[in-house]
Design a protein around this motif. Structure first.
Motif, PDB file in Angstrom:
ATOM      1  N   ILE A 101      -7.420  -3.025  -0.922  1.00 46.95           N
ATOM      2  CA  ILE A 101      -7.735  -1.878  -0.076  1.00 46.95           C
ATOM      3  C   ILE A 101      -8.599  -0.844  -0.790  1.00 46.95           C
ATOM      4  O   ILE A 101      -9.503  -0.236  -0.192  1.00 46.95           O
ATOM      5  CB  ILE A 101      -6.435  -1.230   0.489  1.00 46.95           C
ATOM      6  CG1 ILE A 101      -6.749  -0.249   1.629  1.00 46.95           C
ATOM      7  CG2 ILE A 101      -5.636  -0.554  -0.615  1.00 46.95           C
ATOM      8  CD1 ILE A 101      -7.227  -0.916   2.880  1.00 46.95           C
ATOM      9  N   VAL A 105       0.835  -1.201   0.000  1.00 52.45           N
ATOM     10  CA  VAL A 105       0.000   0.000   0.000  1.00 52.45           C
ATOM     11  C   VAL A 105       0.871   1.252   0.000  1.00 52.45           C
ATOM     12  O   VAL A 105       0.501   2.287  -0.540  1.00 52.45           O
ATOM     13  CB  VAL A 105      -0.962  -0.006   1.217  1.00 52.45           C
ATOM     14  CG1 VAL A 105      -1.783   1.282   1.288  1.00 52.45           C
ATOM     15  CG2 VAL A 105      -1.884  -1.216   1.140  1.00 52.45           C
ATOM     16  N   GLY A 120      -2.683  -4.338  -0.591  1.00 55.00           N
ATOM     17  CA  GLY A 120      -3.278  -4.525   0.722  1.00 55.00           C
ATOM     18  C   GLY A 120      -3.340  -5.982   1.132  1.00 55.00           C
ATOM     19  O   GLY A 120      -3.101  -6.893   0.348  1.00 55.00           O
ATOM     20  N   ASP A 138      -5.426  -8.088   7.958  1.00 52.95           N
ATOM     21  CA  ASP A 138      -5.221  -6.899   8.794  1.00 52.95           C
ATOM     22  C   ASP A 138      -6.423  -6.648   9.706  1.00 52.95           C
ATOM     23  O   ASP A 138      -6.263  -6.261  10.871  1.00 52.95           O
ATOM     24  CB  ASP A 138      -4.970  -5.667   7.920  1.00 52.95           C
ATOM     25  CG  ASP A 138      -3.553  -5.623   7.350  1.00 52.95           C
ATOM     26  OD1 ASP A 138      -2.721  -6.440   7.797  1.00 52.95           O
ATOM     27  OD2 ASP A 138      -3.286  -4.790   6.476  1.00 52.95           O
ATOM     28  N   THR A 183       1.554  -2.462   4.766  1.00 50.15           N
ATOM     29  CA  THR A 183       0.203  -1.961   5.025  1.00 50.15           C
ATOM     30  C   THR A 183       0.163  -1.391   6.438  1.00 50.15           C
ATOM     31  O   THR A 183       0.934  -1.796   7.303  1.00 50.15           O
ATOM     32  CB  THR A 183      -0.863  -3.074   4.908  1.00 50.15           C
ATOM     33  OG1 THR A 183      -0.762  -3.941   6.045  1.00 50.15           O
ATOM     34  CG2 THR A 183      -0.702  -3.887   3.642  1.00 50.15           C
ATOM     35  N   GLU A 238      -6.781   3.496   2.529  1.00 49.13           N
ATOM     36  CA  GLU A 238      -6.424   2.822   3.781  1.00 49.13           C
ATOM     37  C   GLU A 238      -7.032   3.519   4.996  1.00 49.13           C
ATOM     38  O   GLU A 238      -7.676   2.873   5.835  1.00 49.13           O
ATOM     39  CB  GLU A 238      -4.900   2.741   3.929  1.00 49.13           C
ATOM     40  CG  GLU A 238      -4.463   1.861   5.090  1.00 49.13           C
ATOM     41  CD  GLU A 238      -2.973   1.563   5.058  1.00 49.13           C
ATOM     42  OE1 GLU A 238      -2.605   0.421   4.720  1.00 49.13           O
ATOM     43  OE2 GLU A 238      -2.179   2.469   5.384  1.00 49.13           O
TER      44      GLU A 238
END
Length: 713
Positions: A420, A229, A451, A456, A699, A280
Motif C-alpha cells: 500500500i 494496514v 496491504g 482489493d 485493509t 490507504e
C-alpha cells in the motif's frame, strides 16, 4: 570462575539470532587450540579476549571452555597484535600490512597507531591516504568499543554497536541511556524487545509512558509486517498487553494520548500508523481521480486488433482481443491470469496498440528481476518502481505530484507484490491524463509489505478487469503450468515423473535426507543433466528456520559449492567471492532493494569491504552493512516473488506445516521457467494443496474505493 586470556584463531559456528558462538582460540600454556563456547557475537578472528567461565568435558567434542562473561582487550604480544591488525577490523590494514607494521614496530605498534600514526609512513607501501584510513578507522573503532562495552554491561549483543555508532556518533551512549526505545524507532534490525531489555537494565519502569508508547508502535509495526494496514482496537490492546505484560487500562490511556497527539489515527474501531492511513486513503483517492478524468489520446475502440497480432505472427483468442480493446477504452485496467494463459502475449498486443497510435509507454515492476523479465518479453525498457520514481535519498522520490512522470501510459507488472505504501507513492507521480494498466496473478502470495492492493482493487468492482483463463496449447505441454492450475483448483498435481516431464517429485521423509538430496541435485545431478551451471538453479523453501529452512540450506550449499577462499564474517555467515547473495532491506543510497540477487565479485580484507554485482552494476558494502545481505543459494518463496529461475528445487515437508498453504506452493512452483523438482513427502504436498486457510489482512482499500467516502486528502 576461571579467567583465561586468548587470541581468536577461527570462528567455527555462530547463530546470528541468539549470539551462540563456538570458536577456537590460542591460550597461553596450551599447545592445542581451545574450544570456547558462549554468547560471543561480533568477535573477529584476531580479537584478544579476557574470558571468564568454567571448563567442561563434552562426551562428543572433548574439553571446552564455557564463557559466562568476556571483554575484548588490546593484544600484548607481537603474535596477537599481528592477528588483531590483520583481521580486517581496521580499514587499510590487512594481513600483509599487519605483518610489515608489526615487523617494524613490534610491541610498540598499538601505541604508535594511538599516538603517532604518521610514523606508519616509514613502512614501504603505506602512503598518506592509507595512513588517513587507518587513523579514522582506529578512532571510530575506539568509540565503537566503548559502546560495545556499555551494551555488554547491560547484557545486550554487541553486534548492534556499529549500527548505533553510525546513527548517533559520539552521542550514542547518552542517547541510549536517556531513551533506549529510540533504538527500535531509528535503527533497522533493532526491535522493541532489544530496546526493552536495555531499558530494564537501565531501570526504566514497566508502566512508563515511553515504554508503553514504544510497545504499541512495535505491535502495530509487527502487524504491518504480517500484512495488516491497521489493527482492530481490541486486537491491538490484547497484543500490546501480551507484549508489554502491562494492564490494558494503562495501554488504553497511552493509546488515547497517542491518538490525541496524532501518533496514531483512529477510524471507528481501526487504529492506524499514520503512514499506512495516509497511504490507504491516498491510494483510493488517486485511483478514483485517475478514472474520473479522460485520457487525452482518444484511442479508437473499434481497431482491428487481429492486425496487431498478424504483424507479430500471433493470433489472439476472444478474451485477449477483449483485453486489448479494453486497454483502448479504459483509463485504469487490470489484466490477471495464471501461468500459460497468455498474459505476456496480451501485454505485447496492448503495447502494439498503444505504439501504433504514438503513445509514450512506460513499463515498471516491483523488483529488478521482474523488470528485467518484462524488458526481455516486450523489447522495451522496464524499470523498477523505485528507479521509475527516481528515488534519491535522503530526499525521497523525485517523481511526485509536483514532478509527475512523463508519458501517456504506464504498464505495471507483478502487481500482486505491490504494497500500500509503494502504491501510494507511485500514484502520486501519475498525472491525471495517463493510462494505467496493472498486470498480476491474484492467486500468488500477497505483498511482503502491508496491504492486499491488487485484490482489493479488483474486489472493489470500480475498474475494468480482464481475467485470462484459457491455458494455451503450447503451455499445456508443460506439467509445471498444468500442475500449477491443478493446485490452484485444489486438485492433487501429477507427480508421476518421467524423462519428458518438467515437473519432478523425489520422496524423502527425514529433513537431513532432504537437505542431502537438494545439495546433490544442485551440485551435480541437475547441472550435469541439463547442462546449466549451479548458479542458475534456485532453491526455494517455505521457511527461514529449521533443517530445511533457507538459513541452514545456504550454509550446507556454500560448503559444497563455494567452500574456500578469503571472506568476511558477519552474524554467523562467511561471505566469499562468487557467493550468491540477496539484499534483504531496501537501501535507497545504494539503489539495491529487498529481494535483489547478486554475486560477490571482490573482497578487500584490508578495508573490510566486499563488492556485489547486481545485474551488471557493482555495489560496495562495509562490514557494518553486511546484515543487509544474506546468502541466496536458497531463499524463501516470499523473497522469490516476481522472479523466474531456469530450475527451481523446493523442499516440502510437514516440518513447514505452519507455512504450507496453497498460494505459497502455487507461487513457488510458478517461479520455475523450465524445470521444477519437489523433494519431500506426498503428505506435505497434499496438505498444502488442500489448505486454503490464508489469514485475512486488515485493509480498507476495497471499501474506500467502493463507497468513495469523502476524505480530506
Amino acid at each position: 570462575m576461571i579467567k583465561i586470556r586468548c587470541v581468536v584463531e577461527r570462528i567455527t559456528y555462530q547463530n546470528p539470532e541468539n549470539g551462540y558462538t563456538v570458536l577456537k582460540a590460542r591460550v597461553k600454556g596450551y599447545n592445542d587450540l581451545v574450544a570456547i563456547i558462549g554468547n560471543l557475537i561480533d568477535i573477529n578472528v584476531g580479537s584478544v579476549l579476557l574470558v571468564e567461565g568454567n571448563w567442561k568435558v563434552d562426551i562428543k567434542y572433548g574439553r571446552q571452555f564455557i564463557a559466562e562473561k568476556w571483554e575484548e582487550t588490546l593484544p600484548a604480544t607481537i603474535y596477537g597484535i599481528e592477528k588483531y591488525l590483520g583481521s580486517g577490523l581496521i580499514k587499510g590494514v590487512g594481513p600483509k600490512f599487519a605483518k610489515k607494521i608489526v615487523g617494524e614496530f613490534g610491541t610498540d605498534t598499538i601505541d604508535i597507531i594511538e599516538t603517532d600514526v604518521e610514523r606508519l609512513l616509514e613502512i614501504d607501501g603505506i602512503g598518506k591516504k592509507r595512513v588517513g584510513m587507518i587513523r579514522d578507522s582506529w578512532e571510530k573503532q575506539k568509540e565503537v568499543k566503548n559502546i560495545m562495552l556499555f551494551l555488554q554491561e547491560h547484557g545486550v549483543s554487541t553486534s548492534y554497536a556499529a549500527k548505533i555508532y553510525r546513527q548517533y556518533g559520539n552521542e550514542s551512549i547518552n542517547i541510549v541511556k536517556e531513551n533506549p526505545f529510540r533504538l527500535a524507532d531509528d535503527i533497522w534490525g533493532i526491535g522493541f524487545r532489544t530496546a526493552d531489555y536495555i531499558a530494564e537494565k537501565l531501570g526504566i519502569e514497566k508502566q512508563s509512558f515511553v515504554r508503553l508508547r514504544s510497545g504499541i508502535m512495535y505491535t502495530l509495526s509487527e502487524l504491518g509486517n504480517e500484512g495488516h494496514v491497521y489493527a482492530k482496537k481490541q486486537q491491538l490492546l490484547s497484543k500490546a498487553a501480551e507484549l508489554l505484560q502491562a494492564e490494558e487500562e494503562y495501554i488504553l490511556m497511552t493509546m488515547d494520548h497517542m491518538i490525541k497527539n496524532n501518533d496514531l489515527i483512529q477510524e471507528e474501531q481501526a487504529i492506524y500508523l499514520p503512514p499506512f492511513y495516509y497511504a490507504e486513503i491516498g491510494t483510493a483517492h488517486k485511483l478514483l481521480r485517475l478514472i474520473s478524468e479522460s485520457a487525452t489520446d482518444r484511442l479508437p475502440t473499434d481497431a482491428d486488433i487481429q492486425n496487431f497480432g498478424y504483424m507479430a505472427n500471433i493470433k489472439y483468442d476472444k478474451i485477449q482481443v477483449d483485453a486489448i480493446r479494453q486497454a483502448a477504452k479504459s483509463k485504469v485496467m487490470i489484466l490477471t491470469g495464471g501461468p500459460g494463459t497468455g498474459k505476456t502475449t496480451t501485454t505485447r498486443g496492448i503495447i502494439a496498440l498503444y505504439k501504433s497510435y504514438g503513445l509514450r509507454i512506460l513499463l515498471a515492476a516491483p523488483t529488478g528481476r521482474a523488470a528485467k523479465r518484462m524488458s526481455e518479453t516486450t523489447g522495451l525498457e522496464a524499470k523498477t518502481i523505485h528507479r521509475l520514481l527516481e528515488c534519491r535519498p535522503p530526499e525521497g522520490y523525485q517523481r511526485n505530484e509536483e514532478n509527475p512522470l512523463e508519458g501517456d501510459v504506464l504498464i505495471l507488472d507483478e502487481c500482486s507484490m505491490i504494497d500500500i505504501v509503494l502504491m501510494n507513492s507511485l500514484l502520486k507521480a501519475i498525472p491525471a491524463h495517463m493510462r494505467l494498466v496493472m498486470i498480476g496473478d491474484t492467486d500468488q502470495l500477497p505483498s511482503v509489505g502491508a496491504g492486499n492492493v491488487l485484490r482489493d482493487i479488483i474486489d472493489s468492482e470500480r475498474f475494468s478487469v480482464i481475467r485470462l483463463t484459457r491455458i494455451f496449447r503450447q503451455a499445456q505441454s508443460s506439467r509445471i503450468v498444468m500442475n500449477a492450475h491443478r493446485i490452484n483448483e485444489g486438485k492433487i498435481p501429477d507427480i508421476s515423473n518421467g524423462k519428458t516431464t518438467d515437473f519432478f517429485f523425489i520422496e524423502k521423509e527425514e529433513p537431513e535426507d532432504v537437505v542431502a538430496e537438494i545439495v546433490e541435485l544442485v551440485r551435480y545431478n541437475l547441472p550435469k543433466y541439463y547442462k546449466v551451471p549451479s548458479s542458475q538453479i534456485q532453491v526455494l523453501t517455505p521457511m527461514q528456520r529449521g533443517t530445511v529452512g533457507a538459513t541452514n540450506l545456504n550454509i550446507e550449499m556454500q560448503q559444497v559449492l563455494n567452500p574456500e577462499g578469503i571472506g568476511l564474517r558477519r552474524s554467523g555467515f562467511i561471505y566469499r567471492i562468487n557467493d550468491k547473495v540477496m539484499q534483504i532491506k531496501n537501501n535507497y543510497d545504494k539503489e539495491v532493494f529487498n529481494g535483489d540477487i547478486g554475486i560477490i565479485c571482490s573482497i578487500s580484507i584490508e578495508e573490510h569491504t566486499l563488492t556485489v554485482e547486481f545485474d551488471g552494476r557493482e555495489v560496495t558494502y562495509e562490514a557494518a552493512d553486511l546484515d543487509e545481505l544474506t546468502l541466496a543459494y536458497a531463499t524463501t518463496v516470499h523473497k522469490a516473488q516476481g522472479s523466474e529461475y531456469p530450475i527451481v528445487v523446493m523442499p516440502i515437508l510437514m516440518n513447514h506445516y505452519i507455512m504450507l498453504q496453497r498460494n505459497l506452493i502455487y507461487t513457488g512452483i510458478t517461479r520455475a521457467k523450465k524445470i521444477l523438482v519437489l523433494v519431500g513427502t506426498k503428505k506435505a504436498l497434499f496438505y498444502a494443496v488442500k489448505n486454503v486457510t490464508v489469514t485475512n489482512r486488515n485493509t480498507m482499500l476495497k471499501e474506500q474505493l467502493a463507497y468513495n467516502k469523502e476524505k480530506k486528502f
